[in-house]
Design a protein around this motif. Structure first.
Motif, PDB file in Angstrom:
ATOM      1  N   ASN A 298       0.813  -1.217   0.000  1.00 39.40           N
ATOM      2  CA  ASN A 298       0.000   0.000   0.000  1.00 39.40           C
ATOM      3  C   ASN A 298       0.844   1.262   0.000  1.00 39.40           C
ATOM      4  O   ASN A 298       0.315   2.359  -0.163  1.00 39.40           O
ATOM      5  N   LEU A 299       2.156   1.122   0.225  1.00 35.73           N
ATOM      6  CA  LEU A 299       3.049   2.277   0.247  1.00 35.73           C
ATOM      7  C   LEU A 299       3.390   2.715  -1.175  1.00 35.73           C
ATOM      8  O   LEU A 299       3.415   1.898  -2.093  1.00 35.73           O
ATOM      9  N   ARG A 300       3.688   3.993  -1.335  1.00 36.25           N
ATOM     10  CA  ARG A 300       4.149   4.490  -2.637  1.00 36.25           C
ATOM     11  C   ARG A 300       5.636   4.146  -2.764  1.00 36.25           C
ATOM     12  O   ARG A 300       6.468   4.658  -2.020  1.00 36.25           O
ATOM     13  N   THR A 301       5.925   3.219  -3.647  1.00 30.17           N
ATOM     14  CA  THR A 301       7.304   2.824  -3.941  1.00 30.17           C
ATOM     15  C   THR A 301       7.506   2.973  -5.444  1.00 30.17           C
ATOM     16  O   THR A 301       6.543   3.185  -6.187  1.00 30.17           O
ATOM     17  N   SER A 302       8.733   2.801  -5.889  1.00 26.15           N
ATOM     18  CA  SER A 302       8.952   2.788  -7.332  1.00 26.15           C
ATOM     19  C   SER A 302       8.203   1.591  -7.914  1.00 26.15           C
ATOM     20  O   SER A 302       7.942   0.600  -7.222  1.00 26.15           O
ATOM     21  N   LYS A 303       7.857   1.664  -9.170  1.00 29.48           N
ATOM     22  CA  LYS A 303       7.085   0.606  -9.820  1.00 29.48           C
ATOM     23  C   LYS A 303       7.857  -0.715  -9.788  1.00 29.48           C
ATOM     24  O   LYS A 303       7.288  -1.774  -9.531  1.00 29.48           O
ATOM     25  N   ILE A 304       9.166  -0.671 -10.032  1.00 25.32           N
ATOM     26  CA  ILE A 304       9.948  -1.914 -10.074  1.00 25.32           C
ATOM     27  C   ILE A 304      10.002  -2.560  -8.688  1.00 25.32           C
ATOM     28  O   ILE A 304       9.920  -3.787  -8.565  1.00 25.32           O
ATOM     29  N   ILE A 305      10.087  -1.757  -7.627  1.00 26.98           N
ATOM     30  CA  ILE A 305      10.080  -2.301  -6.266  1.00 26.98           C
ATOM     31  C   ILE A 305       8.699  -2.853  -5.929  1.00 26.98           C
ATOM     32  O   ILE A 305       8.570  -3.901  -5.293  1.00 26.98           O
ATOM     33  N   HIS A 306       7.653  -2.192  -6.356  1.00 25.29           N
ATOM     34  CA  HIS A 306       6.287  -2.687  -6.107  1.00 25.29           C
ATOM     35  C   HIS A 306       6.100  -4.059  -6.751  1.00 25.29           C
ATOM     36  O   HIS A 306       5.602  -4.993  -6.100  1.00 25.29           O
ATOM     37  N   PHE A 307       6.505  -4.187  -8.012  1.00 26.24           N
ATOM     38  CA  PHE A 307       6.403  -5.488  -8.691  1.00 26.24           C
ATOM     39  C   PHE A 307       7.231  -6.551  -7.967  1.00 26.24           C
ATOM     40  O   PHE A 307       6.812  -7.693  -7.816  1.00 26.24           O
ATOM     41  N   MET A 308       8.430  -6.163  -7.528  1.00 27.58           N
ATOM     42  CA  MET A 308       9.307  -7.109  -6.844  1.00 27.58           C
ATOM     43  C   MET A 308       8.691  -7.557  -5.524  1.00 27.58           C
ATOM     44  O   MET A 308       8.700  -8.746  -5.195  1.00 27.58           O
ATOM     45  N   LEU A 309       8.102  -6.628  -4.761  1.00 25.04           N
ATOM     46  CA  LEU A 309       7.471  -7.001  -3.498  1.00 25.04           C
ATOM     47  C   LEU A 309       6.267  -7.923  -3.727  1.00 25.04           C
ATOM     48  O   LEU A 309       6.057  -8.873  -2.969  1.00 25.04           O
ATOM     49  N   GLN A 310       5.492  -7.660  -4.768  1.00 17.75           N
ATOM     50  CA  GLN A 310       4.377  -8.558  -5.099  1.00 17.75           C
ATOM     51  C   GLN A 310       4.903  -9.966  -5.356  1.00 17.75           C
ATOM     52  O   GLN A 310       4.345 -10.952  -4.854  1.00 17.75           O
ATOM     53  N   HIS A 311       5.969 -10.066  -6.136  1.00 18.67           N
ATOM     54  CA  HIS A 311       6.555 -11.373  -6.443  1.00 18.67           C
ATOM     55  C   HIS A 311       7.100 -12.025  -5.175  1.00 18.67           C
ATOM     56  O   HIS A 311       6.897 -13.223  -4.940  1.00 18.67           O
ATOM     57  N   TYR A 312       7.778 -11.248  -4.353  1.00 14.71           N
ATOM     58  CA  TYR A 312       8.356 -11.774  -3.114  1.00 14.71           C
ATOM     59  C   TYR A 312       7.274 -12.384  -2.222  1.00 14.71           C
ATOM     60  O   TYR A 312       7.416 -13.506  -1.726  1.00 14.71           O
ATOM     61  N   PHE A 313       6.182 -11.662  -2.003  1.00 12.40           N
ATOM     62  CA  PHE A 313       5.133 -12.173  -1.112  1.00 12.40           C
ATOM     63  C   PHE A 313       4.431 -13.399  -1.694  1.00 12.40           C
ATOM     64  O   PHE A 313       3.951 -14.246  -0.953  1.00 12.40           O
ATOM     65  N   ALA A 314       4.405 -13.517  -3.007  1.00  9.63           N
ATOM     66  CA  ALA A 314       3.804 -14.700  -3.630  1.00  9.63           C
ATOM     67  C   ALA A 314       4.742 -15.911  -3.594  1.00  9.63           C
ATOM     68  O   ALA A 314       4.286 -17.049  -3.696  1.00  9.63           O
ATOM     69  N   HIS A 315       6.058 -15.661  -3.451  1.00  9.34           N
ATOM     70  CA  HIS A 315       7.053 -16.743  -3.518  1.00  9.34           C
ATOM     71  C   HIS A 315       8.071 -16.645  -2.383  1.00  9.34           C
ATOM     72  O   HIS A 315       9.217 -17.066  -2.544  1.00  9.34           O
ATOM     73  N   ARG A 316       7.699 -16.132  -1.268  1.00 15.70           N
ATOM     74  CA  ARG A 316       8.652 -15.770  -0.212  1.00 15.70           C
ATOM     75  C   ARG A 316       9.441 -16.941   0.355  1.00 15.70           C
ATOM     76  O   ARG A 316      10.485 -16.749   0.955  1.00 15.70           O
ATOM     77  N   HIS A 317       8.982 -18.148   0.195  1.00 20.37           N
ATOM     78  CA  HIS A 317       9.703 -19.290   0.761  1.00 20.37           C
ATOM     79  C   HIS A 317      10.645 -19.943  -0.245  1.00 20.37           C
ATOM     80  O   HIS A 317      11.261 -20.960   0.051  1.00 20.37           O
ATOM     81  N   SER A 318      10.789 -19.340  -1.391  1.00 16.99           N
ATOM     82  CA  SER A 318      11.689 -19.865  -2.410  1.00 16.99           C
ATOM     83  C   SER A 318      13.122 -19.428  -2.104  1.00 16.99           C
ATOM     84  O   SER A 318      13.360 -18.320  -1.634  1.00 16.99           O
ATOM     85  N   ASP A 319      14.061 -20.301  -2.378  1.00 17.80           N
ATOM     86  CA  ASP A 319      15.471 -19.959  -2.221  1.00 17.80           C
ATOM     87  C   ASP A 319      16.096 -19.487  -3.531  1.00 17.80           C
ATOM     88  O   ASP A 319      17.295 -19.249  -3.596  1.00 17.80           O
ATOM     89  N   GLU A 320      15.289 -19.385  -4.558  1.00 16.59           N
ATOM     90  CA  GLU A 320      15.811 -18.982  -5.866  1.00 16.59           C
ATOM     91  C   GLU A 320      16.065 -17.482  -5.913  1.00 16.59           C
ATOM     92  O   GLU A 320      15.376 -16.700  -5.259  1.00 16.59           O
ATOM     93  N   VAL A 321      17.068 -17.108  -6.689  1.00 10.90           N
ATOM     94  CA  VAL A 321      17.312 -15.700  -6.995  1.00 10.90           C
ATOM     95  C   VAL A 321      16.632 -15.428  -8.325  1.00 10.90           C
ATOM     96  O   VAL A 321      16.817 -16.171  -9.291  1.00 10.90           O
ATOM     97  N   MET A 322      15.829 -14.381  -8.350  1.00  8.61           N
ATOM     98  CA  MET A 322      15.080 -14.040  -9.554  1.00  8.61           C
ATOM     99  C   MET A 322      15.660 -12.772 -10.186  1.00  8.61           C
ATOM    100  O   MET A 322      16.092 -11.858  -9.479  1.00  8.61           O
ATOM    101  N   VAL A 323      15.651 -12.763 -11.503  1.00  9.72           N
ATOM    102  CA  VAL A 323      16.046 -11.580 -12.260  1.00  9.72           C
ATOM    103  C   VAL A 323      14.774 -10.973 -12.825  1.00  9.72           C
ATOM    104  O   VAL A 323      13.961 -11.677 -13.435  1.00  9.72           O
ATOM    105  N   GLY A 324      14.598  -9.690 -12.583  1.00 10.62           N
ATOM    106  CA  GLY A 324      13.412  -9.005 -13.073  1.00 10.62           C
ATOM    107  C   GLY A 324      13.793  -7.844 -13.960  1.00 10.62           C
ATOM    108  O   GLY A 324      14.695  -7.071 -13.631  1.00 10.62           O
ATOM    109  N   THR A 325      13.121  -7.756 -15.096  1.00 13.94           N
ATOM    110  CA  THR A 325      13.303  -6.598 -15.977  1.00 13.94           C
ATOM    111  C   THR A 325      11.951  -5.931 -16.140  1.00 13.94           C
ATOM    112  O   THR A 325      10.929  -6.595 -16.294  1.00 13.94           O
ATOM    113  N   ILE A 326      11.965  -4.624 -16.099  1.00 16.28           N
ATOM    114  CA  ILE A 326      10.728  -3.879 -16.258  1.00 16.28           C
ATOM    115  C   ILE A 326      10.642  -3.412 -17.707  1.00 16.28           C
ATOM    116  O   ILE A 326      11.645  -3.038 -18.315  1.00 16.28           O
TER     117      ILE A 326
END
Length: 161
Positions: free
Chosen positions: A112-140
């Protein structure tokens, strides 16, 4: 850049900034900043340095610090990369920062906080996959309607030539 999201129970240490030269409005971010030349091959060291500089929390009070994301984007012809770490701390005390206002935010409020768009997308992904040990690469990027989207790929060594 190196960024960290430090957790203490169900709270995350966030920095509220009043604006930047690129964005004039108030926004939130994790702790972090630019890598020094001697840290280019060791973003974790940069992350720990930034935590101590911005909060006073020492590396002895940081646990389970691990790389979760490498975010890539192009800005004015320059490829920007951001190494995003997640960790835990038992230390809820911090010193005031010249970079912005530090605060503990309930993790359920992060999206709900105002963050940069790339951080917002990353946080959405993190909360959906938070128990994964994988490192993800994200491009906007922009879709056909010129709306921002994230493209995700698992960082892995395919062990091929």
């Amino acid at each position: 850049m190196a960024t960290v999201f430090l957790f203490n129970d169900n709270h995350v240490l966030m920095m509220k900034k009043t604006g930047s030269r690129l964005y004039p409005h108030e926004f939130y971010s994790g702790l972090g900043g630019h890598l020094e030349p001697n840290e280019l091959n060791d973003p974790k060291t940069a992350c720990l340095r930034e935590i101590e500089e911005e909060s006073g929390i020492s590396d002895q009070n940081i646990h389970e610090l691990k790389l979760g994301y490498v975010l890539l984007r192009v800005k004015e012809g320059e490829i920007r990369q951001q190494f995003v770490y997640f960790g835990r701390t038992s230390d809820r005390q911090y010193v005031p920062s010249e970079e912005g206002e530090l605060m503990w935010v309930e993790e359920g409020e992060l999206l709900n906080l105002r963050t940069s768009k790339i951080i917002h997308f990353m946080l959405q992904h993190y909360f959906a996959h938070r128990h994964s040990d994988e490192v993800m690469v994200g491009t906007i990027a922009l879709n056909d309607e010129q709306e921002p989207i994230m493209q995700w790929s698992r960082l892995q060594d395919p062990i091929i030539f």
